[in-house]
Design a protein around this motif. Structure first.
Motif, PDB file in Angstrom:
ATOM      1  N   THR A 107       0.846  -1.207   0.000  1.00 43.92           N
ATOM      2  CA  THR A 107       0.000   0.000   0.000  1.00 43.92           C
ATOM      3  C   THR A 107       0.876   1.250   0.000  1.00 43.92           C
ATOM      4  O   THR A 107       0.484   2.296  -0.514  1.00 43.92           O
ATOM      5  CB  THR A 107      -0.933   0.028   1.226  1.00 43.92           C
ATOM      6  N   PHE A 108       2.104   1.134   0.527  1.00 42.86           N
ATOM      7  CA  PHE A 108       3.012   2.273   0.630  1.00 42.86           C
ATOM      8  C   PHE A 108       3.563   2.685  -0.736  1.00 42.86           C
ATOM      9  O   PHE A 108       4.161   3.758  -0.868  1.00 42.86           O
ATOM     10  CB  PHE A 108       4.168   1.910   1.573  1.00 42.86           C
ATOM     11  N   LYS A 109       3.342   1.863  -1.741  1.00 42.62           N
ATOM     12  CA  LYS A 109       3.850   2.196  -3.072  1.00 42.62           C
ATOM     13  C   LYS A 109       3.189   3.454  -3.639  1.00 42.62           C
ATOM     14  O   LYS A 109       3.718   4.068  -4.580  1.00 42.62           O
ATOM     15  CB  LYS A 109       3.666   1.006  -4.006  1.00 42.62           C
ATOM     16  N   VAL A 110       2.058   3.851  -3.069  1.00 41.25           N
ATOM     17  CA  VAL A 110       1.456   5.137  -3.435  1.00 41.25           C
ATOM     18  C   VAL A 110       2.419   6.274  -3.083  1.00 41.25           C
ATOM     19  O   VAL A 110       2.609   7.217  -3.862  1.00 41.25           O
ATOM     20  CB  VAL A 110       0.104   5.325  -2.716  1.00 41.25           C
ATOM     21  N   VAL A 111       3.051   6.188  -1.906  1.00 43.18           N
ATOM     22  CA  VAL A 111       4.024   7.203  -1.493  1.00 43.18           C
ATOM     23  C   VAL A 111       5.253   7.156  -2.390  1.00 43.18           C
ATOM     24  O   VAL A 111       5.777   8.198  -2.806  1.00 43.18           O
ATOM     25  CB  VAL A 111       4.430   6.993  -0.014  1.00 43.18           C
ATOM     26  N   THR A 112       5.724   5.953  -2.715  1.00 46.35           N
ATOM     27  CA  THR A 112       6.912   5.796  -3.551  1.00 46.35           C
ATOM     28  C   THR A 112       6.699   6.419  -4.929  1.00 46.35           C
ATOM     29  O   THR A 112       7.569   7.149  -5.439  1.00 46.35           O
ATOM     30  CB  THR A 112       7.265   4.313  -3.682  1.00 46.35           C
ATOM     31  N   GLN A 113       5.537   6.134  -5.530  1.00 44.72           N
ATOM     32  CA  GLN A 113       5.263   6.729  -6.846  1.00 44.72           C
ATOM     33  C   GLN A 113       5.161   8.251  -6.745  1.00 44.72           C
ATOM     34  O   GLN A 113       5.636   8.977  -7.631  1.00 44.72           O
ATOM     35  CB  GLN A 113       3.975   6.147  -7.423  1.00 44.72           C
ATOM     36  N   THR A 114       4.565   8.745  -5.682  1.00 44.73           N
ATOM     37  CA  THR A 114       4.477  10.201  -5.493  1.00 44.73           C
ATOM     38  C   THR A 114       5.862  10.817  -5.411  1.00 44.73           C
ATOM     39  O   THR A 114       6.142  11.858  -6.036  1.00 44.73           O
ATOM     40  CB  THR A 114       3.676  10.525  -4.215  1.00 44.73           C
ATOM     41  N   ALA A 115       6.768  10.188  -4.655  1.00 43.49           N
ATOM     42  CA  ALA A 115       8.131  10.708  -4.510  1.00 43.49           C
ATOM     43  C   ALA A 115       8.843  10.726  -5.858  1.00 43.49           C
ATOM     44  O   ALA A 115       9.571  11.687  -6.176  1.00 43.49           O
ATOM     45  CB  ALA A 115       8.901   9.870  -3.503  1.00 43.49           C
ATOM     46  N   GLY A 116       8.626   9.659  -6.653  1.00 41.95           N
ATOM     47  CA  GLY A 116       9.271   9.602  -7.961  1.00 41.95           C
ATOM     48  C   GLY A 116       8.809  10.708  -8.886  1.00 41.95           C
ATOM     49  O   GLY A 116       9.627  11.388  -9.538  1.00 41.95           O
ATOM     50  N   MET A 117       7.498  10.931  -8.940  1.00 37.28           N
ATOM     51  CA  MET A 117       6.964  11.946  -9.869  1.00 37.28           C
ATOM     52  C   MET A 117       7.161  13.360  -9.354  1.00 37.28           C
ATOM     53  O   MET A 117       7.531  14.264 -10.112  1.00 37.28           O
ATOM     54  CB  MET A 117       5.474  11.662 -10.125  1.00 37.28           C
ATOM     55  N   GLU A 118       6.901  13.599  -8.085  1.00 33.99           N
ATOM     56  CA  GLU A 118       7.007  14.957  -7.540  1.00 33.99           C
ATOM     57  C   GLU A 118       8.455  15.437  -7.484  1.00 33.99           C
ATOM     58  O   GLU A 118       8.710  16.644  -7.597  1.00 33.99           O
ATOM     59  CB  GLU A 118       6.381  15.012  -6.134  1.00 33.99           C
ATOM     60  N   SER A 119       9.397  14.516  -7.316  1.00 31.19           N
ATOM     61  CA  SER A 119      10.808  14.919  -7.287  1.00 31.19           C
ATOM     62  C   SER A 119      11.304  15.318  -8.673  1.00 31.19           C
ATOM     63  O   SER A 119      12.335  16.004  -8.799  1.00 31.19           O
ATOM     64  CB  SER A 119      11.665  13.775  -6.748  1.00 31.19           C
ATOM     65  N   GLY A 120      10.587  14.885  -9.719  1.00 31.69           N
ATOM     66  CA  GLY A 120      10.999  15.179 -11.080  1.00 31.69           C
ATOM     67  C   GLY A 120      11.985  14.184 -11.646  1.00 31.69           C
ATOM     68  O   GLY A 120      12.289  14.215 -12.849  1.00 31.69           O
ATOM     69  N   LYS A 121      12.494  13.287 -10.819  1.00 34.99           N
ATOM     70  CA  LYS A 121      13.500  12.333 -11.292  1.00 34.99           C
ATOM     71  C   LYS A 121      12.870  11.231 -12.145  1.00 34.99           C
ATOM     72  O   LYS A 121      13.499  10.718 -13.072  1.00 34.99           O
ATOM     73  CB  LYS A 121      14.237  11.743 -10.101  1.00 34.99           C
ATOM     74  N   TYR A 122      11.625  10.883 -11.819  1.00 37.17           N
ATOM     75  CA  TYR A 122      10.919   9.846 -12.579  1.00 37.17           C
ATOM     76  C   TYR A 122       9.543  10.397 -12.950  1.00 37.17           C
ATOM     77  O   TYR A 122       8.570  10.216 -12.221  1.00 37.17           O
ATOM     78  CB  TYR A 122      10.778   8.563 -11.749  1.00 37.17           C
ATOM     79  N   PRO A 123       9.422  11.069 -14.058  1.00 35.99           N
ATOM     80  CA  PRO A 123       8.153  11.689 -14.452  1.00 35.99           C
ATOM     81  C   PRO A 123       7.091  10.628 -14.764  1.00 35.99           C
ATOM     82  O   PRO A 123       7.390   9.435 -14.846  1.00 35.99           O
ATOM     83  CB  PRO A 123       8.532  12.486 -15.699  1.00 35.99           C
ATOM     84  N   PRO A 124       5.841  11.057 -14.940  1.00 35.55           N
ATOM     85  CA  PRO A 124       4.744  10.097 -15.132  1.00 35.55           C
ATOM     86  C   PRO A 124       4.918   9.140 -16.317  1.00 35.55           C
ATOM     87  O   PRO A 124       4.331   8.053 -16.308  1.00 35.55           O
ATOM     88  CB  PRO A 124       3.535  11.007 -15.336  1.00 35.55           C
ATOM     89  N   ASN A 125       5.676   9.513 -17.314  1.00 40.76           N
ATOM     90  CA  ASN A 125       5.837   8.650 -18.486  1.00 40.76           C
ATOM     91  C   ASN A 125       7.027   7.694 -18.357  1.00 40.76           C
ATOM     92  O   ASN A 125       7.446   7.062 -19.352  1.00 40.76           O
ATOM     93  CB  ASN A 125       5.980   9.484 -19.752  1.00 40.76           C
ATOM     94  N   THR A 126       7.587   7.572 -17.163  1.00 37.94           N
ATOM     95  CA  THR A 126       8.750   6.708 -16.939  1.00 37.94           C
ATOM     96  C   THR A 126       8.423   5.244 -17.219  1.00 37.94           C
ATOM     97  O   THR A 126       7.365   4.737 -16.802  1.00 37.94           O
ATOM     98  CB  THR A 126       9.258   6.855 -15.493  1.00 37.94           C
ATOM     99  N   ILE A 127       9.349   4.538 -17.902  1.00 39.08           N
ATOM    100  CA  ILE A 127       9.258   3.099 -18.129  1.00 39.08           C
ATOM    101  C   ILE A 127      10.540   2.472 -17.567  1.00 39.08           C
ATOM    102  O   ILE A 127      11.655   2.898 -17.901  1.00 39.08           O
ATOM    103  CB  ILE A 127       9.136   2.749 -19.631  1.00 39.08           C
TER     104      ILE A 127
END
Length: 616
Positions: free
Chosen positions: A349-369
């Motif tokens: 369930t914590f993966k919601v936080v992980t994805q938020t950190a990735g996108m909000e930090s700019g290091k892993y934008p929403p289109n990341t593969i």
């Protein structure tokens, strides 16, 4: 002629007086004896006068002391001998659910009261023994209450509650033999739904001596019944009311002669809660007899619709004398722990936080593969994929649907521990949510300083990977997980969960805008919806419910079986409810164990039932 001779005649010479001897003469002895007797008579009279003056002075001083100095004290004692104060406890306010259904109220019962002043000290041990035997209470408890009130107290003190008809009859039979004991009607707390919502509602109980000492400054008095857990404790001031009573004049036999004065008790205020009784019952039934918790709340405002923890208890047992059997059961089951507010590894369930950190930090934008693998090697430690094979290249949506560990592990390692920790705190992890009821823990979001203090070892990439999948040191409560799911459900607001239904507050007063990027919220929502439509939560993809989004979780919990989680919200387009289920040491997967619990909560909220397979 006769010649007158004016010349003095010579005196005749006296003969010498006889020589004094040691023996006094009779006359002398008589004079001496008479003088001593008279002195003694005066001395006796003086002594008697002196003694009389001392006695009269002592009596006068004592009268002065009694009449002037201690007069008020003795008048008060005399008054107390004929005046009896009968306290009248206020009726406690009711508790209602959001639709006006009663959750807690009061009922009439009988209580035994003792008048300490009517007890003769020489008869007290035997009276105390007999009273304890008739009422089924300990002599020690009776003695403690009498000592606390004092033997000169004119106030009746309650020594037993919720008397049975047999006990009332027995007291009446012994009334002539036991002085100063009476039976009167009082109100006690009643929970008509018994164990339902017990951890939220809490229970009431009489203040013990230590609690009374601590709270006397707040206006509490001996015999007060107060909330000791849950809402009963949180809203004690609104619910309690004010004492009243009667001042009665009695004769020597204790018979009431007249009412000298009275004050009506002021009832407590009713409190309406955000709970929905139907949803609460459904959540309790869905969890059943499995250790765990269920939380349901409105993602728009944080209003708690249901909160369940198992094991449960019946708060009604505290409204009467607790039997040894009941006490033994409470000691064995330990039902007072509210697991909805206790910390556990949050797993995927914590993966919601992980994805938020990735996108909000700019290091892993929403289109990341990112590619996924059988395992992720970090510092010599292999972090395995749950399917032991990997899923190939994945983006955020599909990675969340399949709950890929290696995808999220790469995000966590890439953004680093401080960034993960930052966004965990933004979601509210590591802090109390602010719900009113006591007993909440903050959970744990570890960092480098914490690890060095506790383990004398700094933060590593392995810790970041572990944290990214909700394992390692991370601890979160089911209530915190519900708050987390509310963020993508409501468009980016962290809500403060609450139980008081307050129509005067608007939604914005219960929530904080986290200012996430719209693309972040959109990607999270799509991923959570994909979990239900094509991932680990397909058990909630049913046609009779509005579209549901959510996320499962399975947490390693050695040495026992794994914990299971599922959290979700619905309707997807305009969410009204977030529901989270947690089952402790259940084994299995979150979607298959905790998912059906969430589905049943949704069914109760939307008043939908699965179709009858036997119907045509």
């Amino acid at each position: 002629m006769r010649t007158i001779d004016f010349l003095p005649k010579p005196r005749a010479k006296k003969s010498p007086s006889p020589k004094r001897t040691s023996q006094p003469s009779f006359a002398q002895d008589r004079r001496q004896e008479t003088g001593r007797t008279v002195g003694r008579q005066y001395q006796s009279i003086l002594m008697m006068l002196l003694i009389s003056l001392v006695l009269l002075g002592g009596v006068g001083a004592r009268l002065f002391y009694l009449q002037l100095s201690q007069g008020e004290v003795y008048r008060e004692k005399a008054e107390n001998n004929r005046i009896r104060i009968v306290p009248k406890q206020p009726v406690r306010g009711n508790l209602f659910d959001r639709k006006g259904r009663v959750l807690a109220t009061t009922r009439l019962t009988h209580a035994a009261y003792l008048w300490p002043m009517a007890q003769k000290r020489e008869n007290w041990p035997e009276n105390r023994r007999r009273i304890a035997e008739l009422l089924g209470v300990s002599e020690k408890s009776i003695e403690e209450k009498v000592q606390q009130a004092g033997f000169n107290s004119p106030t009746l003190i309650r020594i037993a509650r919720s008397l049975t008809p047999a006990q009332i009859t027995a007291l009446e039979e012994y009334r002539s033999q036991i002085s100063g004991i009476e039976v009167d009607i009082e109100t006690v707390r009643d929970y008509p739904h018994k164990k339902i919502a017990s951890h939220v509602l809490g229970y009431t109980g009489e203040l013990d001596a230590e609690e009374l000492k601590q709270r006397r400054s707040e206006g509490y008095r001996m015999g007060d019944v107060v909330g000791k857990m849950g809402v009963e404790a949180a809203y004690e001031q609104q619910l309690r009311g004010e004492w009243g009573g009667l001042q009665l004049e009695v004769d020597g036999a204790g018979k009431v002669m007249r009412v000298l004065g009275q004050k009506a008790a002021k009832p407590g205020k009713d409190v309406t809660l955000t709970l929905d009784l139907n949803v609460q019952k459904a959540a309790e039934a869905a969890l059943g007899n499995r250790k765990g918790a269920v939380v349901a709340l409105d993602p728009r405002t944080g209003a708690v619709l249901a909160m369940v923890s198992y094991p449960r208890f019946d708060p009604n047992v505290f409204s009467s004398q607790i039997t040894p059997a009941i006490w033994k059961e409470l000691q064995e089951t330990k039902p007072f722990v509210n697991r909805a507010m206790r910390g556990f590894p949050p797993a995927s369930t914590f993966k919601v936080v992980t994805q938020t950190a990735g996108m909000e930090s700019g290091k892993y934008p929403p289109n990341t593969i990112l590619g996924t693998f059988a395992y992720l090697n970090v510092g010599g430690t292999a972090f395995g994929e749950w399917n032991r094979a990997g899923f190939g290249p994945l983006g955020y949506v599909r990675a969340l649907a399949m709950s890929s560990n290696t995808f999220h592990g790469q995000i966590g390692r890439g953004v680093g521990g401080p960034t993960l920790i930052k966004y965990a705190h933004i979601y509210g992890f590591g802090s109390k949510t602010g719900i009113e009821i006591p007993g909440e823990v903050p959970g744990l979001i570890a960092d480098d300083a914490w690890k060095r203090k506790m383990l004398n070892w700094g933060w590593t990439d392995g810790d970041s990977v572990n944290m990214s999948i909700g394992q390692g040191f991370t601890q979160a409560t089911p209530l915190q997980i519900a708050v987390m799911f509310a963020v993508p459900a409501n468009g980016g607001y962290r809500v403060r969960p609450h139980l008081l239904a307050d129509s005067t507050k608007k939604a914005d007063q219960w929530r904080t805008n986290l200012h996430f990027k719209p693309t972040t919220i959109k990607t999270l929502r799509e991923g959570l919806r994909a979990v239900v439509t094509s991932g680990t939560g397909k058990g909630l993809n049913v046609p009779y419910l509005p579209p549901v989004a959510g996320k499962s979780g399975t947490a390693e919990a050695p040495p026992g079986k794994s914990h299971t989680w599922f959290g979700g919200f619905a309707p997807f387009d305009n969410p009204e409810i977030v529901a989270v289920a947690f089952v402790e040491h259940s084994g299995g997967g979150g979607g298959s164990v905790a998912g059906p619990i969430v589905r049943q909560v949704m069914e109760a909220y939307f008043n939908k039932k699965p179709p009858n397979p036997n119907s045509k």
